[in-house]
Design a protein around this motif. Structure first.
Motif, PDB file in Angstrom:
ATOM      1  N   LEU A 261       0.828  -1.209   0.000  1.00 38.53           N
ATOM      2  CA  LEU A 261       0.000   0.000   0.000  1.00 38.53           C
ATOM      3  C   LEU A 261       0.863   1.260   0.000  1.00 38.53           C
ATOM      4  O   LEU A 261       0.570   2.242  -0.688  1.00 38.53           O
ATOM      5  N   GLU A 262       1.948   1.179   0.833  1.00 34.48           N
ATOM      6  CA  GLU A 262       2.851   2.326   0.904  1.00 34.48           C
ATOM      7  C   GLU A 262       3.520   2.590  -0.462  1.00 34.48           C
ATOM      8  O   GLU A 262       3.707   3.738  -0.877  1.00 34.48           O
ATOM      9  N   LYS A 263       3.888   1.475  -1.105  1.00 32.50           N
ATOM     10  CA  LYS A 263       4.491   1.591  -2.438  1.00 32.50           C
ATOM     11  C   LYS A 263       3.539   2.259  -3.416  1.00 32.50           C
ATOM     12  O   LYS A 263       3.906   3.170  -4.181  1.00 32.50           O
ATOM     13  N   LYS A 268       1.636   6.909  -6.277  1.00 31.20           N
ATOM     14  CA  LYS A 268       0.557   7.879  -6.499  1.00 31.20           C
ATOM     15  C   LYS A 268       0.996   9.289  -6.117  1.00 31.20           C
ATOM     16  O   LYS A 268       0.696  10.269  -6.795  1.00 31.20           O
ATOM     17  N   LYS A 269       1.736   9.332  -4.932  1.00 27.68           N
ATOM     18  CA  LYS A 269       2.196  10.622  -4.450  1.00 27.68           C
ATOM     19  C   LYS A 269       3.181  11.248  -5.447  1.00 27.68           C
ATOM     20  O   LYS A 269       3.137  12.452  -5.731  1.00 27.68           O
ATOM     21  N   GLU A 270       4.095  10.358  -5.938  1.00 28.87           N
ATOM     22  CA  GLU A 270       5.050  10.855  -6.933  1.00 28.87           C
ATOM     23  C   GLU A 270       4.343  11.361  -8.179  1.00 28.87           C
ATOM     24  O   GLU A 270       4.691  12.431  -8.737  1.00 28.87           O
ATOM     25  N   ALA A 271       3.299  10.591  -8.613  1.00 29.15           N
ATOM     26  CA  ALA A 271       2.521  11.029  -9.791  1.00 29.15           C
ATOM     27  C   ALA A 271       1.810  12.336  -9.504  1.00 29.15           C
ATOM     28  O   ALA A 271       1.773  13.249 -10.352  1.00 29.15           O
ATOM     29  N   ASP A 272       1.244  12.441  -8.257  1.00 29.11           N
ATOM     30  CA  ASP A 272       0.558  13.681  -7.863  1.00 29.11           C
ATOM     31  C   ASP A 272       1.530  14.852  -7.819  1.00 29.11           C
ATOM     32  O   ASP A 272       1.194  15.980  -8.219  1.00 29.11           O
ATOM     33  N   LEU A 273       2.748  14.557  -7.268  1.00 24.06           N
ATOM     34  CA  LEU A 273       3.756  15.624  -7.194  1.00 24.06           C
ATOM     35  C   LEU A 273       4.172  16.097  -8.599  1.00 24.06           C
ATOM     36  O   LEU A 273       4.338  17.304  -8.834  1.00 24.06           O
ATOM     37  N   VAL A 274       4.321  15.093  -9.471  1.00 21.36           N
ATOM     38  CA  VAL A 274       4.693  15.465 -10.863  1.00 21.36           C
ATOM     39  C   VAL A 274       3.594  16.301 -11.499  1.00 21.36           C
ATOM     40  O   VAL A 274       3.845  17.333 -12.140  1.00 21.36           O
ATOM     41  N   ALA A 275       2.318  15.831 -11.290  1.00 22.36           N
ATOM     42  CA  ALA A 275       1.176  16.558 -11.860  1.00 22.36           C
ATOM     43  C   ALA A 275       1.080  17.955 -11.252  1.00 22.36           C
ATOM     44  O   ALA A 275       0.810  18.942 -11.952  1.00 22.36           O
TER      45      ALA A 275
END
Length: 358
Positions: A261-263, A268-275
């Protein structure tokens, strides 16, 4: 990363907690068993004390019965001795009566002889002369007196010898009876002491046997209980180990699931940060365009908030908010410039401090 570090700590804490709980429950159970064993030992000691008390009471009762028997025997012996003394006194009184009768018989014989001599003297007086009769009478009287005295002496000596013999026999019988009574008392005392000693030894042997049996039974019971407690403790340890192993597996599964889940969250967080970064860059570009447009419209050069924070040459630091574009001003302060300037100075300063452009 923080969750990855925290999960082994949580696992260790849970394991420690489970082990402490298992140890506490095991110690509680062992304490209960020890308390029960102590209670049983106290009961065994109380029973042994009660047996000793019963033994002492039986011994005292036996001693009292033996003393009563000895008293009764002494009373019977005293009665027998009194009866024997009475019989001896009766025999002595009978002998004395016989002696008195013998004395009376001797007196009667003396009187009869006197009468005979008197009759003979009268006859001699009649037959012979007075002088001869007197001489003969005197001689006969003298001989009779001598004979009577001799007989009296013999009778007295006989009576004395008979009395001394009787007294000696009575004394001898009395001493023999006293010695026999002493011997009988000693033998009876020895018999009673031997009986008491034998009964005490028998009771002591029985009590010792019972106590050894009770000690052996208590030891066997303690060993059985120790074995039972050890088996129960092993079973409990195995159960707890199984529980801990199952919990460990559950926790590992949970950790693995959490890691997955953390992965996913990380991705997701990395994708959100990129977005978000892309959106911020887009917004910055749009803001730059809007700022250039606004500066062209208002004939003032507008700067971004970061630029104003770092400082721009030729601008009054107390009026840096005026060099923000209208759109960016509204985004930062939540109102347009006219409404901001309508506020009091302390309110403006507060909002400036909040946005670090004071």
């Amino acid at each position: 990363m923080k969750l990855e570090r925290a999960q082994p700590i949580v696992l260790r804490q849970l394991r420690k907690k489970n082990m402490l709980n298992s140890k506490r429950s095991g110690l509680r159970w062992t304490k209960q068993q020890m308390h029960k064993m102590k209670k049983r030992k106290k009961e065994a000691v109380a029973k042994s004390k009660a047996l000793e008390g019963e033994k002492q009471a039986d011994k005292e009762a036996q001693m009292l019965a033996q003393t009563e028997d000895l008293k009764k025997e002494e009373e019977t012996r005293k009665g027998e001795a009194v009866e024997k003394l009475k019989s001896l006194e009766a025999e002595r009184s009978v002998e004395l009566e016989k002696k008195v009768q013998m004395d009376e018989a001797a007196k009667a014989e003396d009187e009869a002889r006197k009468k005979e001599t008197q009759a003979k003297l009268k006859a001699l007086e009649e037959a012979r002369n007075a002088k001869e009769i007197e001489a003969r009478f005197i001689a006969q009287e003298k001989t009779v007196k001598e004979e009577n005295e001799a007989r009296k002496k013999e009778a007295a000596e006989r009576i004395k010898t008979m009395e001394s013999d009787r007294y000696a026999e009575l004394e001898k019988k009395r001493t023999e009876m006293d010695e026999a009574a002493k011997v009988l008392d000693e033998t009876r005392k020895k018999e009673t002491t031997a009986r008491v000693k034998a009964s005490e030894e028998k009771r002591a042997a029985e009590f010792e046997k019972k106590r050894t049996e009770m000690d052996e039974a208590a030891k066997a019971l303690d060993e059985v209980r120790k074995k039972e407690t050890q088996e129960k403790l092993r079973a409990l340890e195995q159960e707890r180990l199984a529980e801990v192993e199952s919990k460990r597996k559950e926790i590992e599964d949970a950790v693995n699931l959490g890691e997955e889940l953390e992965k996913k969250k990380k991705e997701k967080k990395e994708a959100d940060l990129v977005a978000k970064a892309e959106e911020e860059e887009k917004k910055k570009a749009e803001a730059e365009v809007a700022r250039q447009k606004a500066s062209e419209e208002h004939d003032i050069k507008f700067y971004s908030l970061e630029e104003l924070k770092s400082g721009v040459d030729g601008i009054d630091p107390n009026e840096r908010e005026n060099y923000l574009s209208p759109a960016e001003f509204e985004d930062i302060f939540g109102m347009d410039k006219d409404s901001f300037h309508a506020l009091k100075s302390w309110q403006q300063n507060k909002m400036k401090k909040r946005n670090a452009i004071f």
